[in-house]
Structure formats: C-alpha cells, structure tokens
Write a protein that holds these residues in place. Structure first.
Motif, short mmCIF file in Angstrom:
data_model
loop_
_atom_site.label_atom_id
_atom_site.label_comp_id
_atom_site.label_asym_id
_atom_site.label_seq_id
_atom_site.Cartn_x
_atom_site.Cartn_y
_atom_site.Cartn_z
N PHE A 1 -1.68 -16.69 -22.49
CA PHE A 1 -2.99 -16.69 -23.12
C PHE A 1 -2.91 -15.82 -24.36
O PHE A 1 -2.58 -14.64 -24.28
CB PHE A 1 -4.07 -16.19 -22.15
N PHE A 2 -3.19 -16.43 -25.51
CA PHE A 2 -2.90 -15.75 -26.77
C PHE A 2 -4.02 -15.96 -27.77
O PHE A 2 -4.29 -17.09 -28.19
CB PHE A 2 -1.58 -16.29 -27.35
N ASN A 3 -4.68 -14.86 -28.15
CA ASN A 3 -5.77 -14.93 -29.13
C ASN A 3 -5.61 -13.89 -30.22
O ASN A 3 -6.59 -13.57 -30.91
CB ASN A 3 -7.12 -14.74 -28.43
N ASP A 4 -4.42 -13.39 -30.41
CA ASP A 4 -4.24 -12.27 -31.32
C ASP A 4 -3.12 -12.56 -32.32
O ASP A 4 -3.04 -13.67 -32.82
CB ASP A 4 -3.99 -11.00 -30.48
N LEU A 5 -2.27 -11.58 -32.62
CA LEU A 5 -1.22 -11.76 -33.61
C LEU A 5 0.13 -11.34 -33.05
O LEU A 5 0.26 -10.26 -32.47
CB LEU A 5 -1.51 -10.91 -34.86
N ASP B 1 4.75 -4.41 -24.83
CA ASP B 1 3.77 -3.46 -25.36
C ASP B 1 2.91 -4.13 -26.43
O ASP B 1 3.26 -5.17 -26.98
CB ASP B 1 4.49 -2.24 -25.97
N LEU B 2 1.77 -3.49 -26.73
CA LEU B 2 0.86 -4.03 -27.74
C LEU B 2 0.09 -2.92 -28.41
O LEU B 2 0.06 -1.78 -27.92
CB LEU B 2 -0.10 -5.04 -27.11
N ILE B 3 -0.52 -3.25 -29.52
CA ILE B 3 -1.44 -2.34 -30.18
C ILE B 3 -2.78 -3.05 -30.38
O ILE B 3 -2.84 -4.27 -30.46
CB ILE B 3 -0.92 -1.85 -31.55
N TYR B 4 -3.84 -2.23 -30.43
CA TYR B 4 -5.14 -2.70 -30.88
C TYR B 4 -5.31 -2.15 -32.29
O TYR B 4 -5.15 -0.94 -32.50
CB TYR B 4 -6.28 -2.15 -30.02
N GLU C 1 -7.66 -2.29 -36.08
CA GLU C 1 -8.85 -2.69 -36.83
C GLU C 1 -8.56 -2.47 -38.30
O GLU C 1 -8.32 -1.33 -38.72
CB GLU C 1 -10.06 -1.88 -36.37
N ASP C 2 -8.54 -3.55 -39.07
CA ASP C 2 -8.12 -3.48 -40.47
C ASP C 2 -6.71 -2.88 -40.53
O ASP C 2 -5.81 -3.40 -39.92
CB ASP C 2 -9.14 -2.69 -41.28
N ASP C 3 -6.53 -1.76 -41.22
CA ASP C 3 -5.21 -1.16 -41.35
C ASP C 3 -5.04 0.06 -40.44
O ASP C 3 -4.14 0.88 -40.66
CB ASP C 3 -4.95 -0.74 -42.80
N ARG C 4 -5.85 0.17 -39.44
CA ARG C 4 -5.79 1.33 -38.57
C ARG C 4 -5.48 0.92 -37.13
O ARG C 4 -6.17 0.08 -36.56
CB ARG C 4 -7.12 2.09 -38.59
N VAL C 5 -4.44 1.53 -36.56
CA VAL C 5 -4.13 1.30 -35.15
C VAL C 5 -5.06 2.16 -34.32
O VAL C 5 -5.11 3.38 -34.47
CB VAL C 5 -2.65 1.67 -34.85
N LYS C 6 -5.82 1.52 -33.43
CA LYS C 6 -6.81 2.24 -32.62
C LYS C 6 -6.25 2.64 -31.26
O LYS C 6 -6.59 3.68 -30.72
CB LYS C 6 -8.05 1.35 -32.41
N ARG C 7 -5.41 1.76 -30.67
CA ARG C 7 -4.82 2.03 -29.36
C ARG C 7 -3.38 1.55 -29.35
O ARG C 7 -3.07 0.52 -29.94
CB ARG C 7 -5.58 1.32 -28.24
N TYR C 8 -2.52 2.29 -28.68
CA TYR C 8 -1.12 1.93 -28.56
C TYR C 8 -0.80 1.83 -27.07
O TYR C 8 -0.72 2.83 -26.37
CB TYR C 8 -0.26 3.01 -29.23
N TRP C 9 -0.68 0.59 -26.58
CA TRP C 9 -0.49 0.32 -25.15
C TRP C 9 1.01 0.20 -24.89
O TRP C 9 1.60 -0.84 -25.11
CB TRP C 9 -1.21 -0.97 -24.78
N LYS C 10 1.59 1.29 -24.41
CA LYS C 10 3.01 1.31 -24.07
C LYS C 10 3.10 1.65 -22.59
O LYS C 10 3.23 2.80 -22.20
CB LYS C 10 3.75 2.34 -24.93
N ILE D 1 5.00 -6.37 -29.22
CA ILE D 1 5.07 -7.75 -29.73
C ILE D 1 3.73 -8.30 -30.21
O ILE D 1 3.70 -9.32 -30.89
CB ILE D 1 5.65 -8.71 -28.66
N ILE D 2 2.62 -7.62 -29.87
CA ILE D 2 1.30 -8.20 -30.17
C ILE D 2 0.37 -7.16 -30.80
O ILE D 2 0.34 -6.00 -30.37
CB ILE D 2 0.66 -8.78 -28.89
N ARG D 3 -0.32 -7.58 -31.81
CA ARG D 3 -1.43 -6.82 -32.39
C ARG D 3 -2.72 -7.49 -31.95
O ARG D 3 -2.99 -8.64 -32.30
CB ARG D 3 -1.33 -6.79 -33.91
N MET D 4 -3.53 -6.78 -31.20
CA MET D 4 -4.81 -7.32 -30.75
C MET D 4 -5.91 -7.00 -31.74
O MET D 4 -5.92 -5.95 -32.37
CB MET D 4 -5.19 -6.73 -29.38
#
Length: 262
Positions: free
Chosen positions: A93-97, A122-125, A127-136, A197-200
């Motif tokens: 299921f893929f809705n991101d980048l 792993d993934l990041i959230y 917003e624009d050019d700012r990483v809000k969360r780093y899910w590792k 691998i994914i930017r949410m």
C-alpha cells in the motif's frame, strides 16, 4: 535482473482530491528500476483533477495500471478494494514517495533472500523541506511497543489470503490492527531492510491532528485487547514513547528527501 527478481509487485494507491500529492507519488513510482510493477489506484470520486492525473499516468507509464473512481466507505474500504483487484505476488500500500529508484528491487530482494513472508524498512515524515519524524524501527517485539512502518511493508499475497483484509470498523488504525493480527503469533516472518526508502506526506489519517492521535491510541489499545495481548496499556505507552522519539530524531536524518518531490 535474475528471474527471482521478476515477481509481480502490486502497488495499491488510494486517492481522494489529492491532485498534487498523487502526481508526485506516481512520478516516484515511474522512477523505479524494478521491471514488473502493477499500479492500482482506488479513487473515491475525486472532484479535482486527480482522475485526470491518473489517466495521464495510465497513458504514459511503463507499468501495468488499473484504476477505478467510485464512492467508497472510507480509506480501509478503498484499500480492501485494491486487495481484491491486485494480481501481484507481493502487495504494497503506497501513497507517498520512494526515496530510492531501487526501493522496490531492494525490498523484493530482501524477501527472496530467505524464508520471509515480507519485508519492512525505515521512513521519514516530511513537510515541504523539513523532516518532521524519522521512523527507524529496526526489528523488535510487539510487547516492547515495536511495530513496522506500514507504508514500508511489502507482503506476499498469501499473507492476506491467510489473515484477511483490513477491518473497516477501525477508522484510524486498521493498519495497526492488521499488523497485530499477522505478527502476534510469530508465524509471519519479516526481513528488516536498514534503509530509509519512503518519504511520507505529513498529516495522514492517524496524524493529521491531536484528535486523530487520540483515536489512534484508543483503536490500537482495542486491537491489542481484541487479540488478548497482555499488558496492552504498557505496550501503548512504550509505543507512544517510540513515536515521540521519532520527532526528536528528525534532525538526525542525513539522506536525500527531495529526490521525488519536484
């Protein structure tokens, strides 16, 4: 690529009035180097130009593409529709980048290198050019509050055939309930890929506002209780701490997060 890498991967997207985001999502899919991808889009009767974007992608893409635009009963109902259509041996299921052009290849290789039912990474959230969360997350156990990032989850189709689809009684956390369902007994084996691998897109169903967070917590507790997982409150507490840590670790992400966001 060797034949082992040619298993069909179904990327299942859900959409509703998301013209800008789905344009970027489909672009990041088209940049993948994996040769056997099926793109499935379940649209909920968008009233903006989302369907036009999907049609243009279908016309130009190098991949198989199926889509429908019709009324549904929410996100998880749409996801279940996608499951019924999917013909791939591996479902996502893929809705991101995707942040890497070889993301799909990497994940399929991780599944095929051993007796695994799926893989996660792993993934990041952002917003624009700012990483809000780093899910590792790495590997872990449910009772420690660990849970793989659902947007990174690549699963063999037989997992869904054995354990069923998403429970539409849940409004924010059917993905969490599903993962508790498949992981609680330890029979489903996942390989961890230590790459982001994914930017949410920041602000999903369970994270768009404080009220959504609260509903997510309550539904996560409900899921644990549903399957008689002991110490549910303690698990939720530890999971919440892990989520909070993702915000504090955001500045530590050093990878490329603008590759597919033009």
């Amino acid at each position: 690529m060797e034949d082992i890498m040619w298993k069909k991967v179904s990327l299942i997207l859900t959409s509703y009035n998301c013209e800008k985001n789905i344009t970027r999502t489909l672009k990041s899919i088209e940049l993948q180097d994996y040769p056997n991808i099926e793109v499935i889009v379940i649209d909920g009767l968008s009233t903006d130009k989302t369907v036009d974007v999907i049609k243009e992608f279908e016309r130009k893409t190098k991949y198989e593409c199926q889509w429908v635009s019709e009324k549904d009963n929410g996100l998880y109902d749409a996801m279940n529709k996608g499951l019924k259509i999917a013909s791939g041996e591996i479902l996502v299921f893929f809705n991101d980048l995707f942040l890497m052009s070889n993301a799909v290849s990497l994940m399929v290789s991780a599944i095929e290198e051993g007796e695994y039912d799926g893989a996660h990474a792993d993934l990041i959230y952002a917003e624009d050019d700012r990483v809000k969360r780093y899910w590792k997350m790495g590997q872990g156990m449910l009772d420690s509050g660990w849970m793989p990032g659902h947007p990174t989850l690549f699963l063999k189709k037989q997992v869904y055939e054995k354990y069923g689809m998403y429970n539409t009684d849940y409004k924010c956390s059917a993905d969490y309930e599903f993962m508790v369902r498949i992981l609680r007994e330890g029979a489903v084996k996942l390989n961890y890929v230590p790459h982001t691998i994914i930017r949410m897109f920041y602000g999903g169903t369970s994270t768009k506002n404080p009220g959504s967070y609260w509903v997510s917590i309550k539904e996560s507790y409900k899921a644990l209780r549903q399957y008689n997982i002991q110490h549910a409150i303690w698990i939720i507490f530890r999971r919440t701490l892990k989520v909070l840590a993702q915000f504090t670790k955001a500045h530590k992400f050093e990878g490329e997060y603008n590759q597919c966001s033009l």
